[in-house]
Motif scaffolding. Structure first.
Motif, mmCIF file in Angstrom:
data_model
loop_
_atom_site.group_PDB
_atom_site.id
_atom_site.type_symbol
_atom_site.label_atom_id
_atom_site.label_comp_id
_atom_site.label_asym_id
_atom_site.label_seq_id
_atom_site.Cartn_x
_atom_site.Cartn_y
_atom_site.Cartn_z
ATOM 1 N N ASP A 198 -9.034 6.549 -3.468
ATOM 2 C CA ASP A 198 -8.336 6.170 -1.864
ATOM 3 C C ASP A 198 -7.548 5.159 -2.130
ATOM 4 O O ASP A 198 -6.578 4.824 -1.202
ATOM 5 N N ASN A 199 -7.860 4.000 -2.987
ATOM 6 C CA ASN A 199 -7.301 2.616 -3.012
ATOM 7 C C ASN A 199 -5.888 2.639 -3.737
ATOM 8 O O ASN A 199 -5.840 3.190 -4.768
ATOM 9 N N LEU A 200 -5.210 1.595 -3.222
ATOM 10 C CA LEU A 200 -3.851 1.603 -3.976
ATOM 11 C C LEU A 200 -4.076 0.995 -5.357
ATOM 12 O O LEU A 200 -3.211 1.749 -6.137
ATOM 13 N N LEU A 215 2.572 7.964 -7.047
ATOM 14 C CA LEU A 215 2.074 7.129 -6.021
ATOM 15 C C LEU A 215 2.619 7.574 -4.825
ATOM 16 O O LEU A 215 3.975 7.490 -4.752
ATOM 17 N N ARG A 216 1.986 7.979 -3.800
ATOM 18 C CA ARG A 216 2.365 7.900 -2.425
ATOM 19 C C ARG A 216 2.266 6.707 -1.878
ATOM 20 O O ARG A 216 1.319 6.096 -1.588
ATOM 21 N N VAL A 217 3.529 6.055 -1.278
ATOM 22 C CA VAL A 217 3.348 4.860 -0.581
ATOM 23 C C VAL A 217 3.444 5.465 1.053
ATOM 24 O O VAL A 217 4.507 5.904 1.430
ATOM 25 N N ILE A 230 0.810 -5.041 4.495
ATOM 26 C CA ILE A 230 0.639 -6.140 3.677
ATOM 27 C C ILE A 230 -1.097 -6.592 3.813
ATOM 28 O O ILE A 230 -1.618 -6.222 4.873
ATOM 29 N N ARG A 231 -1.630 -6.903 2.727
ATOM 30 C CA ARG A 231 -2.886 -7.152 2.263
ATOM 31 C C ARG A 231 -3.134 -8.264 1.671
ATOM 32 O O ARG A 231 -2.252 -8.790 1.029
ATOM 33 N N ASP A 232 -4.330 -8.779 1.824
ATOM 34 C CA ASP A 232 -4.747 -10.175 1.276
ATOM 35 C C ASP A 232 -5.549 -9.505 -0.141
ATOM 36 O O ASP A 232 -6.847 -9.373 -0.160
ATOM 37 N N GLY A 297 -4.527 5.470 10.681
ATOM 38 C CA GLY A 297 -5.705 4.543 10.669
ATOM 39 C C GLY A 297 -5.147 3.108 9.797
ATOM 40 O O GLY A 297 -6.147 2.148 9.908
ATOM 41 N N ASP A 298 -4.063 2.968 9.066
ATOM 42 C CA ASP A 298 -3.772 1.726 8.096
ATOM 43 C C ASP A 298 -3.541 0.740 9.312
ATOM 44 O O ASP A 298 -3.051 0.636 10.162
ATOM 45 N N ILE A 299 -3.964 -0.561 8.781
ATOM 46 C CA ILE A 299 -3.970 -1.836 9.566
ATOM 47 C C ILE A 299 -2.448 -2.163 8.741
ATOM 48 O O ILE A 299 -1.947 -1.724 7.775
HETATM 49 N N1 UFG Z 1 -1.549 2.747 -0.035
HETATM 50 C C1 UFG Z 1 -0.599 3.507 -0.685
HETATM 51 N N2 UFG Z 1 -0.762 4.604 -1.284
HETATM 52 C C2 UFG Z 1 -2.050 4.768 -1.613
HETATM 53 C C3 UFG Z 1 -3.188 4.065 -1.241
HETATM 54 C C4 UFG Z 1 -3.033 2.902 -0.443
HETATM 55 O O1 UFG Z 1 0.385 3.274 0.168
HETATM 56 O O2 UFG Z 1 -2.386 5.696 -2.459
HETATM 57 C C5 UFG Z 1 -1.325 1.591 0.918
HETATM 58 C C6 UFG Z 1 -2.312 1.422 2.098
HETATM 59 O O3 UFG Z 1 -1.497 2.374 2.945
HETATM 60 C C7 UFG Z 1 -2.359 0.209 2.456
HETATM 61 C C8 UFG Z 1 -2.446 -0.441 1.080
HETATM 62 O O4 UFG Z 1 -1.839 0.396 0.050
HETATM 63 O O5 UFG Z 1 -1.237 -0.263 3.056
HETATM 64 C C9 UFG Z 1 -4.004 -0.825 0.614
HETATM 65 O O6 UFG Z 1 -4.677 0.368 0.896
HETATM 66 P P1 UFG Z 1 -6.208 0.331 0.300
HETATM 67 O O7 UFG Z 1 -6.636 1.832 0.507
HETATM 68 O O8 UFG Z 1 -6.245 0.111 -1.128
HETATM 69 O O9 UFG Z 1 -6.752 -0.606 0.976
HETATM 70 P P2 UFG Z 1 -7.155 -0.823 2.547
HETATM 71 O O10 UFG Z 1 -6.730 -2.109 3.103
HETATM 72 O O11 UFG Z 1 -6.595 0.391 3.285
HETATM 73 O O12 UFG Z 1 -8.656 -0.605 2.713
HETATM 74 C C10 UFG Z 1 -9.555 -1.541 2.194
HETATM 75 C C11 UFG Z 1 -11.067 -0.908 1.570
HETATM 76 C C12 UFG Z 1 -11.770 -0.632 2.911
HETATM 77 C C13 UFG Z 1 -11.895 -1.258 3.778
HETATM 78 C C14 UFG Z 1 -10.690 -2.037 4.174
HETATM 79 C C15 UFG Z 1 -10.701 -2.943 5.121
HETATM 80 O O13 UFG Z 1 -10.708 -0.014 0.700
HETATM 81 O O14 UFG Z 1 -13.069 -0.284 2.219
HETATM 82 O O15 UFG Z 1 -9.850 -2.737 3.035
HETATM 83 O O16 UFG Z 1 -9.407 -3.366 5.926
HETATM 84 F F1 UFG Z 1 -12.490 -1.098 4.769
#
Ligand code: UFG
Length: 339
Positions: A198-200, A215-217, A230-232, A297-299
């Motif tokens: 699921d994760n980037l 990879l799908r962005v 943007i993430r930390d 659902g993405d922040i």
């Molecule tokens: N992303 C992509 N392609 C992918 C996977 C992710 O573009 O294949 C992007 C997402 O849209 C997001 C960023 O990469 O912008 C980070 O995505 P992640 O899935 O790695 O992480 P998230 O911030 O969505 O989720 C993480 C944890 C969750 C937690 C959340 C809290 O995986 O368990 O942070 O905000 F709930």
């Protein structure tokens, strides 16, 4: 002093076990191996020279949970990671997520109460802030309804722990993680998602190694400098070290409140495209990626105010984005027998 680590063969759990053992602490792991394998304890042993005790069972079983505390009466504190953690899966199967994450935690708390174990470090998430109104986000920020049932289990668990603290001798520290990535420098342990990640970062490394085509962005039309969210991102070893500090704070009675909350991040945000660039730099290759629609659902953007953790825990993240990407890549290479 013996420490119980639930979910200790998982990604963050295993890195925390290493740091605990390197501080000379005895560790017992409980894990049902639903999302990890027993081999992780051999990786831990290679790094630390000590194989942690592994008890394989499901914390949803109250009898086995109670028996664990009877079998190990010298457990002084618990670090609780065990939980299902896939956001997407939790949307499809909310009851499975609520059942597993909440029931196992309640059983753990009951087992702790019955045995007089009153120090708990809990693995929470910045998901409890939703899209914060102000950045960087502090621990005081209002909590919003998390975007997924998974996220809500973290919020509910925080409430259950805080209510238990109010009604008992329990002392707890809730650690709200931002985005943990990377792997141990040794490449003996790392993140091993089952199925499609699921994760980037695991998606990036699996694409680079050839397990995934591209990879799908998810969206480049957000209100951010390059249009991607943007993430930390924080190195998992930095995160793991914070657990050791939090645990000592409780055991040494240095905590200022019975239930404390700390953000664990670097305080610096990176976009998806910046993360890809950092990966390309350390791996020396071009990553195959395509911009696709936004993921529901993405922040848009979130990064931590880390002042409280810096001041109170005396903890600070040290490893930068390139180290995070390099160690994640080495781990993927190791899995492929190329490291
Ligand atoms: N992303 C992509 N392609 C992918 C996977 C992710 O573009 O294949 C992007 C997402 O849209 C997001 C960023 O990469 O912008 C980070 O995505 P992640 O899935 O790695 O992480 P998230 O911030 O969505 O989720 C993480 C944890 C969750 C937690 C959340 C809290 O995986 O368990 O942070 O905000 F709930």
């Amino acid at each position: 002093m013996k420490i119980l680590v639930t979910g200790g063969t998982g990604y963050i759990g295993s890195h925390t076990v290493v740091e605990l053992q390197q501080e000379g602490l005895d560790v017992v792991i409980v894990d049902n191996l639903s999302n990890s394998t027993k081999d992780v304890i051999y990786g831990i042993e290679k790094i630390t020279g000590t194989r942690p005790v592994l008890e394989v069972f499901d914390l949803c079983d109250i009898n086995l949970t109670r028996q664990l505390f009877q079998k190990h009466p010298d457990i002084r504190a618990v670090v609780h990671f065990a939980a299902y953690k896939s956001v997407g899966e939790s949307v499809k199967e909310p009851l499975r997520y609520y059942h597993n994450n909440i029931l196992s935690s309640i059983n753990l708390l009951k087992g702790m109460m019955d045995s007089g174990v009153d120090h708990l470090v809990f693995s929470s998430s910045c998901t409890v802030y939703g899209q914060p109104d102000k950045l960087p986000v502090t621990e005081e920020a209002p909590l919003k309804r998390p975007e997924s049932p998974y996220g809500n289990t973290k919020k509910v668990m925080e409430d259950i722990i805080s209510d238990t603290v109010s009604s008992s001798g329990l002392k707890a520290i809730l650690l709200r993680y931002f985005n943990p990535i990377g792997a141990h420098e040794s490449a003996e342990i790392g993140e091993s998602p089952t199925g499609i990640p699921d994760n980037l970062v695991p998606y990036i490394t699996q694409t680079a190694i050839g397990k995934r085509d591209h990879l799908r962005v998810f969206g480049d039309d957000y209100d951010t400098p390059d249009g991607t969210p943007i993430r930390d991102y924080i190195h998992v070893v930095d995160l793991a070290k914070a657990h050791v500090v939090a645990l000592k704070r409780l055991v040494d009675k240095k905590n200022k409140k019975d239930c404390e909350v700390f953000n664990l991040g670097t305080g610096r945000g990176y976009s998806v495209l910046e993360a890809i660039k950092a990966f390309e730099k350390v791996s020396g290759g071009k990553l195959n990626y395509k911009i696709v629609d936004r993921r529901p659902g993405d922040i848009v953007k979130v990064w931590a105010d880390t002042k409280l953790a810096n001041r109170e825990l005396g903890w600070k993240s040290g490893k930068g984005l390139e180290v995070m990407m390099r160690t994640a890549w080495n781990w993927e290479l190791k899995l492929a027998g190329k490291f």
